[in-house]
Design a protein around this motif. Structure first.
Motif, PDB file in Angstrom:
ATOM      1  N   VAL A   1     -18.032   1.887   4.127  1.00 30.91           N
ATOM      2  CA  VAL A   1     -17.282   3.040   3.647  1.00 30.91           C
ATOM      3  C   VAL A   1     -16.462   2.578   2.454  1.00 30.91           C
ATOM      4  N   LEU A   2     -16.519   3.351   1.387  1.00 37.95           N
ATOM      5  CA  LEU A   2     -15.795   3.029   0.153  1.00 37.95           C
ATOM      6  C   LEU A   2     -14.585   3.945   0.038  1.00 37.95           C
ATOM      7  N   GLU A   3     -13.390   3.369  -0.057  1.00 35.50           N
ATOM      8  CA  GLU A   3     -12.157   4.143  -0.235  1.00 35.50           C
ATOM      9  C   GLU A   3     -11.568   3.831  -1.604  1.00 35.50           C
ATOM     10  N   VAL A   4     -11.172   4.883  -2.319  1.00 35.13           N
ATOM     11  CA  VAL A   4     -10.518   4.713  -3.619  1.00 35.13           C
ATOM     12  C   VAL A   4      -9.066   5.149  -3.454  1.00 35.13           C
ATOM     13  N   TRP A   5      -8.145   4.240  -3.808  1.00 32.75           N
ATOM     14  CA  TRP A   5      -6.709   4.490  -3.710  1.00 32.75           C
ATOM     15  C   TRP A   5      -6.126   4.511  -5.117  1.00 32.75           C
ATOM     16  N   GLU A   6      -5.212   5.452  -5.359  1.00 33.86           N
ATOM     17  CA  GLU A   6      -4.592   5.604  -6.675  1.00 33.86           C
ATOM     18  C   GLU A   6      -3.108   5.247  -6.572  1.00 33.86           C
ATOM     19  N   ASN A   7      -2.605   4.555  -7.607  1.00 36.25           N
ATOM     20  CA  ASN A   7      -1.193   4.169  -7.635  1.00 36.25           C
ATOM     21  C   ASN A   7      -0.326   5.413  -7.851  1.00 36.25           C
ATOM     22  N   ARG A   8       0.663   5.613  -6.976  1.00 33.76           N
ATOM     23  CA  ARG A   8       1.557   6.780  -7.098  1.00 33.76           C
ATOM     24  C   ARG A   8       2.529   6.632  -8.264  1.00 33.76           C
TER      25      ARG A   8
ATOM     26  N   MET B   1       0.810  -1.196   0.000  1.00 39.15           N
ATOM     27  CA  MET B   1       0.000   0.000   0.000  1.00 39.15           C
ATOM     28  C   MET B   1       0.856   1.264   0.000  1.00 39.15           C
ATOM     29  N   GLU B   2       2.173   1.132   0.187  1.00 37.07           N
ATOM     30  CA  GLU B   2       3.004   2.346   0.230  1.00 37.07           C
ATOM     31  C   GLU B   2       3.075   3.052  -1.122  1.00 37.07           C
ATOM     32  N   ASN B   3       2.749   2.365  -2.211  1.00 35.00           N
ATOM     33  CA  ASN B   3       2.748   2.999  -3.526  1.00 35.00           C
ATOM     34  C   ASN B   3       1.383   3.590  -3.890  1.00 35.00           C
ATOM     35  N   PHE B   4       0.442   3.534  -2.972  1.00 37.93           N
ATOM     36  CA  PHE B   4      -0.896   4.052  -3.232  1.00 37.93           C
ATOM     37  C   PHE B   4      -1.205   5.208  -2.290  1.00 37.93           C
ATOM     38  N   ARG B   5      -2.051   6.110  -2.743  1.00 37.69           N
ATOM     39  CA  ARG B   5      -2.542   7.191  -1.878  1.00 37.69           C
ATOM     40  C   ARG B   5      -4.059   7.251  -2.000  1.00 37.69           C
ATOM     41  N   LYS B   6      -4.688   7.593  -0.873  1.00 40.15           N
ATOM     42  CA  LYS B   6      -6.152   7.646  -0.847  1.00 40.15           C
ATOM     43  C   LYS B   6      -6.601   8.906  -1.561  1.00 40.15           C
ATOM     44  N   VAL B   7      -7.495   8.760  -2.534  1.00 38.94           N
ATOM     45  CA  VAL B   7      -7.964   9.915  -3.296  1.00 38.94           C
ATOM     46  C   VAL B   7      -9.429  10.257  -3.006  1.00 38.94           C
ATOM     47  N   ARG B   8     -10.191   9.295  -2.499  1.00 34.94           N
ATOM     48  CA  ARG B   8     -11.602   9.578  -2.254  1.00 34.94           C
ATOM     49  C   ARG B   8     -12.151   8.603  -1.212  1.00 34.94           C
TER      50      ARG B   8
ATOM     51  N   PRO C   1      -2.554   2.698 -18.162  1.00 36.02           N
ATOM     52  CA  PRO C   1      -3.347   3.682 -17.412  1.00 36.02           C
ATOM     53  C   PRO C   1      -3.051   3.579 -15.909  1.00 36.02           C
ATOM     54  N   THR C   2      -3.438   4.608 -15.171  1.00 40.76           N
ATOM     55  CA  THR C   2      -3.246   4.577 -13.725  1.00 40.76           C
ATOM     56  C   THR C   2      -4.135   3.493 -13.125  1.00 40.76           C
ATOM     57  N   GLN C   3      -3.605   2.851 -12.128  1.00 41.40           N
ATOM     58  CA  GLN C   3      -4.347   1.780 -11.480  1.00 41.40           C
ATOM     59  C   GLN C   3      -4.984   2.311 -10.204  1.00 41.40           C
ATOM     60  N   ASN C   4      -6.259   2.021 -10.022  1.00 42.51           N
ATOM     61  CA  ASN C   4      -6.972   2.385  -8.807  1.00 42.51           C
ATOM     62  C   ASN C   4      -7.340   1.128  -8.049  1.00 42.51           C
TER      63      ASN C   4
END
Length: 192
Positions: free
Chosen positions: A92-99, A1-8, A106-109
């Motif tokens: 709760v729905l969390e969307v994480w985006e690949n840094r 998960m260190e390569n992902f950041r929460k976007v929504r 394409p970017t991976q979510n």
């Protein structure tokens, strides 16, 4: 998960778990970052100035304790409020985006569904059904308007004992020895 950041983050919308609520009931949605002072100013204005008979506080996840705090403050300030508490789980729905997305794609979510605890508390000036699960009657009050739960205004259950005189010695003498075999050694002597 260190390569992902929460976007929504989004919460599942659920109807209030109380039947027969008036359509204009005020719902205080408490969030983790909400300021208790702001919540209480608005809620107190609704109950005192606008004459509302009922108010609902709701919160989920880390906001559950803040929700309970708001309810307890309101019960103490207004007094005579009936309470019904409902506990449930909310999705709760969390969307994480690949840094670091791959250069050729394409970017991976990543989507995460979490079940978090949720609380809804109804406060009412009017009596509620005491047979409901989660019902709490108003706290009894005496004629002076103070609560009779045994706690004082500062939250103490019993009065502090009277102060006692100081038990420390009035004078403390420290002697340092000059002999070479005792170098670096100190001895203490108390003088009463």
């Amino acid at each position: 998960m260190e390569n992902f950041r929460k976007v929504r983050t989004s919460e599942e919308e659920m109807p209030l778990p109380f039947p027969d609520l008036p359509p204009d009931v005020v719902e205080m949605k408490v969030k983790e970052g909400s300021k208790i002072r702001n919540l209480m100013n608005f809620a107190m204005a609704q109950m005192e100035l606008k004459g509302r008979r009922q108010i609902v506080f709701s919160g989920c996840g880390r906001a559950v304790t803040k929700t309970i705090t708001c309810v307890e403050i309101m019960k103490r300030k207004l007094g005579g409020l009936h309470q019904v508490t409902k506990v449930r789980y909310k999705t709760v729905l969390e969307v994480w985006e690949n840094r670091d997305p791959p250069p050729d794609g394409p970017t991976q979510n990543l989507t995460v569904h979490k079940n978090v605890p949720s609380i809804c508390i109804l406060l009412s000036r009017d009596p509620l059904d005491p047979n409901q699960t989660g019902y709490q009657p108003p706290e009894p009050q005496n004629e002076a308007g103070e609560d009779t739960s045994g706690s004082s205004a500062k939250g103490l259950k019993r009065p502090l004992p009277p102060p006692r005189e100081e038990l420390l010695p009035k004078k403390l003498q420290v002697q340092v020895s000059d002999s070479p075999r005792d170098s670096g050694t100190t001895t203490g002597q108390l003088d009463h």
